[in-house]
Design a protein around this motif. Structure first.
Motif, PDB file in Angstrom:
ATOM      1  N   PHE A  53      12.478 -39.566 -52.750  1.00  0.00           N
ATOM      2  CA  PHE A  53      11.937 -40.840 -53.216  1.00  0.00           C
ATOM      3  C   PHE A  53      13.058 -41.736 -53.745  1.00  0.00           C
ATOM      4  N   GLY A  54      13.952 -41.154 -54.534  1.00  0.00           N
ATOM      5  CA  GLY A  54      15.070 -41.944 -55.054  1.00  0.00           C
ATOM      6  C   GLY A  54      15.930 -42.508 -53.949  1.00  0.00           C
ATOM      7  N   LEU A  55      16.141 -41.720 -52.891  1.00  0.00           N
ATOM      8  CA  LEU A  55      16.949 -42.179 -51.764  1.00  0.00           C
ATOM      9  C   LEU A  55      16.258 -43.327 -51.024  1.00  0.00           C
ATOM     10  N   LYS A  56      14.941 -43.241 -50.879  1.00  0.00           N
ATOM     11  CA  LYS A  56      14.201 -44.333 -50.235  1.00  0.00           C
ATOM     12  C   LYS A  56      14.356 -45.634 -51.016  1.00  0.00           C
ATOM     13  N   VAL A  57      14.233 -45.540 -52.331  1.00  0.00           N
ATOM     14  CA  VAL A  57      14.365 -46.734 -53.168  1.00  0.00           C
ATOM     15  C   VAL A  57      15.799 -47.253 -53.124  1.00  0.00           C
ATOM     16  N   LEU A  58      16.769 -46.347 -53.113  1.00  0.00           N
ATOM     17  CA  LEU A  58      18.178 -46.750 -53.024  1.00  0.00           C
ATOM     18  C   LEU A  58      18.453 -47.488 -51.718  1.00  0.00           C
ATOM     19  N   GLU A  59      17.995 -46.937 -50.612  1.00  0.00           N
ATOM     20  CA  GLU A  59      18.204 -47.583 -49.308  1.00  0.00           C
ATOM     21  C   GLU A  59      17.572 -48.971 -49.282  1.00  0.00           C
TER      22      GLU A  59
END
Length: 290
Positions: free
Chosen positions: A93-99
């Motif tokens: 989830f954090g990676l999705k928001v970062l991207e």
């Protein structure tokens, strides 16, 4: 300024949400449909909320001009020990928001991390894996900030956290509480000091490099036993206590870090310093102040 906040109903997220709203920021709060909003109920009509389990994160960025993203969402693995679930929350989830943040060219993505070593448990490993990707993607237009927090505490924390569990046990005046020897040291940092540190980082965003990491704590450590005894002493001013604190009855967990302390020099250079003493922090918890 528009701030997108993940984990907005959690302990840290709720305090950040209240601060930003009161400071006049526009806040976009992400939560789940099943999230308990008791910490922020009085603020819900002043923020824009989205349920991340029913909507695509990219749509939110397409719809709003977002300046700062703060990621506080966390699965500690206490209730849900399923590894894939912990990874879904802390890494994917954090990676999705970062991207999405990088694609939208937001000014900064600020992540909430831990000072625990990466291989202590599933929680710390999943958090560290997100940081690996943050560093890998840090050559983009969005500034990426990682905040490694030591032992935060304060009113409205989860009831299953150690401090609240201990207080509830003492209030019930149970006969005995079995504990470790308590000589391990921790850097206890009060929740409002954490919020002020995040605000200091935001105020200094333009001074920071593409990737920055900050350790966040009070900058000093005390024995857990001493912290527990301070709670016991303060609560005994409110009610009669007869509970025996049985230090040494429980073994330390495997790979226990015996002295954790945050190096706060970088934050101090930005003008931040903790203001709440442990004694006052404990009084605030026992008085229910937030």
């Amino acid at each position: 300024m528009t701030v997108l906040l993940t984990g907005s109903t959690g302990f840290l997220g709720s305090y950040l949400l209240k601060y930003f709203v009161n400071a006049g920021y526009k806040v976009i709060a992400l939560k789940r449909t099943t999230s308990d909003t008791y910490r922020i109920d009085k603020y819900l009509d002043r923020v824009t909320t989205y349920n991340v389990d029913t909507i695509n994160v990219n749509m939110i960025f397409n719809k709003h001009q977002i300046d700062i993203v703060i990621n506080t969402v966390t699965n500690y693995g206490r209730k849900d020990t399923n590894i894939s679930s912990i990874i879904d929350t802390n890494l994917m989830f954090g990676l999705k928001v970062l991207e999405a943040s990088i694609d939208a060219r937001v000014r900064a993505f600020i992540n909430t991390d831990t000072l625990l070593e990466r291989n202590i448990n599933t929680y710390s490993l999943s958090k560290a894996q997100l940081v690996d990707w943050m560093q890998f993607l840090s050559n983009k237009n969005t500034k990426i900030i990682n905040v490694k927090i030591e032992h935060m505490y304060g009113p409205l924390d989860d009831e299953n956290k150690f401090i609240y569990w201990l207080i509830n046990q003492l209030k019930q005046n149970i006969d005995q509480i079995d504990l470790t020897s308590g000589i391990q040291k921790r850097d206890f940092i009060y929740i409002e000091d954490i919020v002020s540190a995040y605000n200091t980082i935001i105020e200094n965003i333009e001074k920071l490099s593409n990737y920055e990491e900050f350790e966040l704590g009070a900058g000093e450590s005390i024995e857990v036993k001493t912290f527990i005894e301070k709670i016991y002493s303060e609560l005994s001013n409110k009610q009669s206590l007869s509970t025996k604190l049985n230090f040494g009855a429980i073994a330390y967990r495997e790979n226990e870090n015996m002295n954790m302390i945050a190096n706060i020099e970088k934050l101090k250079q930005l003008g931040w310093a903790p203001k709440t003493s442990i004694e006052n922090g404990i009084k605030n918890i026992l008085n229910g102040e937030s």
